[in-house]
Design an enzyme around this catalytic site. Structure first.
Site, PDB file in Angstrom:
ATOM      1  N   LYS A  15      -8.610   1.131  -6.076  1.00 26.22           N
ATOM      2  CA  LYS A  15      -7.403   0.249  -5.120  1.00 26.22           C
ATOM      3  C   LYS A  15      -8.776  -0.418  -4.210  1.00 26.22           C
ATOM      4  CE  LYS A  15      -5.209   0.233  -1.046  1.00 26.22           C
ATOM      5  NZ  LYS A  15      -4.190   0.370  -1.323  1.00 26.22           N
ATOM      6  N   SER A  23      -4.648  -0.563  -7.143  1.00 27.94           N
ATOM      7  CA  SER A  23      -3.706  -1.320  -5.229  1.00 27.94           C
ATOM      8  C   SER A  23      -4.415  -1.872  -4.275  1.00 27.94           C
ATOM      9  CB  SER A  23      -3.139   0.525  -4.751  1.00 27.94           C
ATOM     10  OG  SER A  23      -2.168   0.483  -5.916  1.00 27.94           O
TER      11      SER A  23
END
Lengths: 363, 363, 363, 363
Positions: A158, A227
């Site tokens: 992330k 992401s």
């Protein structure tokens, strides 16, 4: 000896953690053993998706309730937005437990977590981010006791993105960021993080030129899934792989899709797991698949198998939203349901238009 | 003896008919033999999708150039908007030719076309539209020489929708329409047209109560595919089926998906056509499939295989857009490409959340 | 002596030219005198807006019907998409007629039109486009008999954009375009065209460095309005200004908004036209305003009057769509209706976040 | 004697309460005096807008920190999503304090808050909700010491909406809700709440027929502003009005816009407050306006001042999003900035296409 436990839990809204709370209450999840929580939340998965931060805030409250604030802060939260098509919003809760017994005849699922330092806005999408993620990946591998890159099957990262504010701040300090486009910053960040993984896993040569980040589609990791989100400036890294030093009933393998409908590698991976559907997994086999994690993106060529797609020219729906919904259909057709962790934006993650797919199964 | 020829031709934009023009120029298509043209155009497929009318206008200009205005006006144009995910915008041109020879050992693809009278706005979504489409379907079957409903495999209907203007007009005349919501009118229109097909094919009882249109999901045709557009007030009906009275190398069959990922019936239909992939069609087999026509819609239950989907609650992307992109992935995973005629809104077309899939193959 | 006539005509859909046809039929418009037609059409105004090409195709058919294909091709069509908020889709038809009499006491509205050569994809957003538009602006001024830049009040340019295909083509030929992002190409094209106008009107120095195109917000024209569309590769230029050599009852003036709500300059311009509302124009005064043409864009600073706006971070609605709807409200509040020609993307058109507003009034 | 204090505070994200925290820290806000907090948050303002619940959760955490959970739960949170155009996300914090002195020469701003009981899904949009809100409005007036409906200038109601889950639940219990459409449920809920206010303020007759809710545009309150959200099933009511029993420097007045650009009533209200701009408020006058609260919606007629708008036919952008951005421009042009509380969906709130505007000023 350690063992990974993975619980896949539905959510009725981004702040619905009741399924996790219930599992803790009955002892199906031990709050103090949780190392990472992934979530597919139902925002747009792009810049102004606040469902990710909302879910993260709600999870921290729940975890703090059980293990206190300091321990709660150490849990890696990988919130990925965008549940297009029939994708079902859900959590994947990863725990590390003492193992009852070693895995019969082979390596079991191992997990390692690492949070890098915070990125300055001007580092996002640049070599500094690549290096930070590479170091973090190696650290996570070490924590998981995975010695060989070959045994790593999925690295979820992330990573940050740039808002107008962060861009303006960097410009004011005399350090213009890689881009002044918020949506474009997500792609650069995902790409740099993926190349960091590729470096750590020796999938690319160490002498990476910065301008190739986000531009050279020939460079990629076949096991990275990155992401971007607005709610963090660190990179959160979770390495999933195999290790003979871990026990328990869970296994992991991966496939690399060469394009959005390249299903053959997925069938091959299912075959190696002893599940070999013709078409769709039958219900018993379906239940042996604990989690599927995949990337989706529109091919930059503008075509799929030689035919034009419109994902890059649609000003009403972002390309990553299109790609997620489409690949969700491809995967759901195989796995028999759509409670799948499909995230968008696969820059340097698998070949252009394709991406890695990790499959966690139970014996 | 007649023979159907189907040409699948890519388009670079809604007004790009150059592929069809080129085919006519080399004699691969005979302009005077064209009875129907389907198109998947790249608009949003909902109320304000003008790519459908744009493509229709451009096609009429091309046809008029070749066969004159009167003949051009008789060609049924079924323009369906929405190319989400990797769906490739394309035309399907249907010609009826003199047959070289009867089809070896079985029935060949037969096609019949019929345009109903224009619907008044207050008839849209009501029994009058159901009846008009039922009559039109029977007329089209007769034209195609298909005697038995059992031999009908796909009925494509292009039906009207209500704009604010049309609603206001009907209200002024004292005949309020079925709904005052433009997007909702599309669903009612599609549903009434589908039930008209169901009536003609004896899939439902003749005593249909009007309030069940658009509400009773237990009533459906397993072979209707209806699409609404702003550019017409008639219903254009194309019946595709089998007939021993037709020749040529093309065949048609259909499957009914019980939900958005029910792939088993599709594999069964491919098996009956002598193509039996495990997973995805191999390239040679892929080329034997001339056209795939399918419906997509989100299940009204809000779930797929028991897991929640968000398609009905997303105020940023219309439910039919979500469903089209997702089902496109499911089908592309089987057929090996995404140049597929997937249209949205499957009210009374197959079970809730599922829909019919027609497959045209060549020997 | 020439005279400009401007007709503002509503459209019920992008292909509804019935209002223009009716005006021609009663002699209110002379088809052979039409030099330019502007349209606000109801697409998204961004990359995949086909309403512009649809309206253009339909207009050409109508014009060809009346004046033949060659003359029809010479009419400049400036189709601008995006009718957010209450903006009413409409046409502005510009004719050049023989003047009945010179304008009483002052200069009348003069119009000149020029189409540049086609741009190669790699020229879009670069000095070549700036130069082409500068030359074209001077040519249009000459045609209109406007000698001084001071008398030019509005220059509308319709310029090209890059689709994935055009980008890929240029890359293949070894000439990578200014950008590989389709939406971004619109901004670069609009910006280069605006700077071409600025050059011709001596609003910027001639030694423009290419990298400042699209980046240096301190460079701008206060009278350019540029819109990009997929349906052309030329730049269509219409110069509107004043000339003592022209007659008739129409006048033109302009204001420059320093930000999205800078209404003072608009009130000042109305004052110079003898219309001085406090708040909103009263109905009689309203009818004296024949056309309003304005630009809208979100300020790159991310703020308006020091307060944060979210237009640049919204992945669901494009920034130009947001800005058009908002500025439409600002202007409609003054002019008393929303049948206004507001186009988006004001790169180098007025200060950052602001833009030019031209007002055509009748005596 | 009581006094209302209103603080308008910017937010950098839906969970950014730092401005409020800072104000509490310096004593500019007394946490224990807060009775209501309004917020304009940057979600889509429609069904799947989670920024509202996210802001609410974050505010409750902050308030709990200062006054404990029980007191925090009593604060009315009115979170309204949607900051289209240049609308600036912000909070309006309402405190009730001991008054230093009575208001010089007139009535001061008074505030009363009331939370109704929870609505069952089948009560949403029906007489039960109308009645609950009517009772709640009277209770809030009583709490504020406002005896006459004439002295009420704004009633803000946050009301529920129906998700697919809530609809399915009601159907299962044998009590089908007013509608099965989630987006439509918002309109019915807002409408019922507004009619509840109208009842309490004697703006409509008490014998309201249920089917007129959401359909009869001739019934409306000129002072209600209702917003629906997924995060609550109660109706939160805040009454703002004048009372001689209250002191302090704040005043309130209201205007009713007959359509989206009816600015005359707003100028009249500003005139009554001693601020009379010609065009836009000058900076000093601007600072005397503490808050502006308004409603926006597209006229159901599909026109504005006789010209067609496209807001009801746009399948890419919801009508309320269009209307909010447009009316934001209208108001910002008057007030000189866009930090305005504009909410969407004005069913039964002012005439069709118009809406109430409340203005809070300081002496």
């Amino acid at each position: 000896m350690r063992e990974t436990r993975v619980s896949r839990i539905a959510m009725a809204a981004p702040d619905d953690v009741s399924g996790i709370a219930a599992a803790i209450a009955v002892g199906a999840i031990r709050a103090d053993a949780v190392v990472a929580i992934f979530a597919k939340t139902e925002g747009n998965g792009c810049v102004n998706d606040f469902t990710r931060a909302f879910a993260a805030q709600t999870l921290r409250l729940l975890l703090t309730e059980h293990v206190g604030a300091a321990a709660a802060a150490r849990v890696a939260l990988v919130m990925s937005g965008g549940t297009e098509g029939a994708l079902a919003p859900h959590f994947l809760v990863f725990e590390v437990l003492e193992s009852a017994a070693p895995a019969p005849g082979g390596d079991a699922l191992a997990v390692g977590v690492h949070l890098t330092r915070a990125m300055a806005p001007e580092e996002v999408g640049r070599l500094a981010q690549v290096e930070a993620v590479a170091q973090g990946t190696r650290a996570a591998m070490a924590e998981a006791g995975i010695a060989s890159a070959r045994d790593v099957h999925f690295v979820q990262v992330k990573c940050p993105l740039l808002t107008s504010d962060r861009i303006a701040d960097a410009v004011r300090r005399g350090h213009p960021p890689r881009t002044d486009q918020t949506l474009k910053s997500m792609g650069f960040s995902r790409g740099a993080a993926a190349l960091g993984v590729a470096l750590a896993l020796e999938e690319i040569a160490p002498d990476l030129a910065e301008e190739r980040i986000g531009t050279d589609v020939s460079l990629y990791s076949s096991r990275a899934s990155t992401s971007a989100g607005v709610e963090l400036m660190v990179n959160e890294i979770i390495v999933l792989g195999r290790s003979a030093a871990w026990g328990g009933p869970l296994r992991i393998d991966h496939a690399v899709m060469a394009d959005a409908i390249d299903t053959a590698p997925i069938y091959a991976a299912l075959g190696r797991a002893g599940l070999a559907p013709t078409g769709q997994l039958a219900p018993d086999a379906r239940d042996k698949v604990v989690a599927v994690l995949a990337k989706a993106e529109p091919s930059q060529s503008g075509t799929l198998r030689g035919r034009r797609h419109t994902m890059l020219n649609d000003s009403d729906i972002s390309p990553t939203r299109h790609a997620r919904g489409f690949v969700a259909g491809v995967l759901a057709a195989i796995f028999g349901h759509a409670e799948l962790f499909v995230s968008g934006g696969a820059e340097h993650q698998g070949p252009d238009g394709g991406g890695p797919v990790a499959i966690i199964t139970r014996d």
